[in-house]
Design an enzyme around this catalytic site. Structure first.
Site, PDB file in Angstrom:
ATOM      1  N   HIS A   9       0.821  -1.212   0.000  1.00  0.00           N
ATOM      2  CA  HIS A   9       0.000   0.000   0.000  1.00  0.00           C
ATOM      3  C   HIS A   9       0.856   1.264   0.000  1.00  0.00           C
ATOM      4  O   HIS A   9       2.040   1.245   0.369  1.00  0.00           O
ATOM      5  CB  HIS A   9      -0.930   0.007   1.213  1.00  0.00           C
ATOM      6  CG  HIS A   9      -0.178   0.028   2.530  1.00  0.00           C
ATOM      7  ND1 HIS A   9       0.373   1.178   3.059  1.00  0.00           N
ATOM      8  CD2 HIS A   9       0.102  -0.969   3.410  1.00  0.00           C
ATOM      9  CE1 HIS A   9       0.954   0.894   4.209  1.00  0.00           C
ATOM     10  NE2 HIS A   9       0.819  -0.400   4.445  1.00  0.00           N
ATOM     11  N   GLY A  10       0.240   2.369  -0.391  1.00  0.00           N
ATOM     12  CA  GLY A  10       0.899   3.663  -0.337  1.00  0.00           C
ATOM     13  C   GLY A  10       1.111   4.121   1.103  1.00  0.00           C
ATOM     14  O   GLY A  10       0.624   3.511   2.060  1.00  0.00           O
ATOM     15  N   TRP A  14       0.903   7.405   9.647  1.00  0.00           N
ATOM     16  CA  TRP A  14       1.551   6.603  10.689  1.00  0.00           C
ATOM     17  C   TRP A  14       2.882   6.037  10.210  1.00  0.00           C
ATOM     18  O   TRP A  14       3.791   5.842  11.011  1.00  0.00           O
ATOM     19  CB  TRP A  14       0.619   5.492  11.167  1.00  0.00           C
ATOM     20  CG  TRP A  14      -0.436   5.980  12.118  1.00  0.00           C
ATOM     21  CD1 TRP A  14      -0.871   7.271  12.278  1.00  0.00           C
ATOM     22  CD2 TRP A  14      -1.187   5.201  13.046  1.00  0.00           C
ATOM     23  NE1 TRP A  14      -1.854   7.338  13.223  1.00  0.00           N
ATOM     24  CE2 TRP A  14      -2.071   6.069  13.720  1.00  0.00           C
ATOM     25  CE3 TRP A  14      -1.224   3.851  13.363  1.00  0.00           C
ATOM     26  CZ2 TRP A  14      -2.960   5.638  14.701  1.00  0.00           C
ATOM     27  CZ3 TRP A  14      -2.108   3.403  14.338  1.00  0.00           C
ATOM     28  CH2 TRP A  14      -2.957   4.291  15.005  1.00  0.00           C
ATOM     29  N   HIS A 150       0.661  -5.733   2.711  1.00  0.00           N
ATOM     30  CA  HIS A 150       1.350  -4.893   3.685  1.00  0.00           C
ATOM     31  C   HIS A 150       2.816  -5.287   3.826  1.00  0.00           C
ATOM     32  O   HIS A 150       3.244  -6.329   3.349  1.00  0.00           O
ATOM     33  CB  HIS A 150       0.656  -5.025   5.036  1.00  0.00           C
ATOM     34  CG  HIS A 150      -0.802  -4.699   5.010  1.00  0.00           C
ATOM     35  ND1 HIS A 150      -1.295  -3.450   5.310  1.00  0.00           N
ATOM     36  CD2 HIS A 150      -1.890  -5.466   4.704  1.00  0.00           C
ATOM     37  CE1 HIS A 150      -2.615  -3.459   5.191  1.00  0.00           C
ATOM     38  NE2 HIS A 150      -3.003  -4.670   4.829  1.00  0.00           N
TER      39      HIS A 150
END
Length: 212
Positions: A9-10, A14, A150
């Site tokens: 993911h981009g 966080w 992820h």
């Protein structure tokens, strides 16, 4: 043969803050959205038959941007969800190190030995993600499958598929919105491309994230 285009993911806020996300459903940052769009653009001329994502929005949205260019609806697979960091989720890496010095040190030296407090261990992640990839290899023969997941998920499955053992977890790097290509044919997995980022404008990001 099955070809899997595995992406991360981009960026999220966080990520940049160094907070451990785990299964917290943090959204893409503005930069993360741009990265997702760049990833989609980088894949637009590649034939893709189906798109599968972790249900967490940061991966799902990254996948959706690419899938839309191919007229595909994104399927969600819970097995691709990021590792549960348990009590570490939402906490900055420096604070985790102060609260849990022994576990934090072990996480960065022998990650395969760490059970996250009220969370998962890497072996838990390996079992569920390997089951997903074995299913994809069996069901989608002849297809190219876009899979969005992820950092920890990608690292673990790459280690596992290529016989490295999950203790080599930190020897794999996965930049935000990177592209990996894996192929499965006649019982053999092949790593074609790993952590590719030229579609983002650089070959080497130089970025080290403190949180997963």
């Amino acid at each position: 043969m099955v070809r899997i285009i595995l992406i991360r993911h981009g960026e999220t806020t966080w990520n940049t803050e160094g907070r451990y996300q785990g299964q917290e459903d943090t959204p893409l940052s503005e930069k993360g959205i741009r990265q997702g769009m760049a990833c989609a653009e980088g894949l637009k001329d590649i034939h893709i038959d189906r798109a599968i994502s972790s249900p967490l929005s940061r991966s799902y949205e990254t996948c959706r941007m690419a899938a839309e260019k191919h007229g595909l609806v994104v399927e969600k697979d819970e097995r691709l969800t990021e590792i549960s960091h348990g009590l570490w989720e939402g906490i900055h890496a420096d604070e985790i190190e102060a609260r849990y010095p022994e576990s934090f040190y072990l996480w960065h030296t022998h990650p395969e030995k760490v059970q996250m407090p009220e969370g998962e261990c890497l072996e838990d992640v390996r079992k569920r993600v390997r089951a997903a990839f074995d299913e994809y290899a069996e069901k989608y023969d002849g297809e190219t499958v876009l899979v969005a997941a992820h950092d920890a998920v990608n690292k673990v499955i790459i280690c596992d598929l290529f016989g490295m053992g999950i203790g080599r977890f930190w020897q794999i790097k996965q930049d935000n919105a990177c592209i990996n290509v894996l192929e499965y044919d006649k019982g053999i997995w092949r790593l074609v491309t790993m952590n590719s980022t030229p579609h983002l404008g650089y070959l080497i990001s130089g970025m080290e994230q403190k949180g997963l």
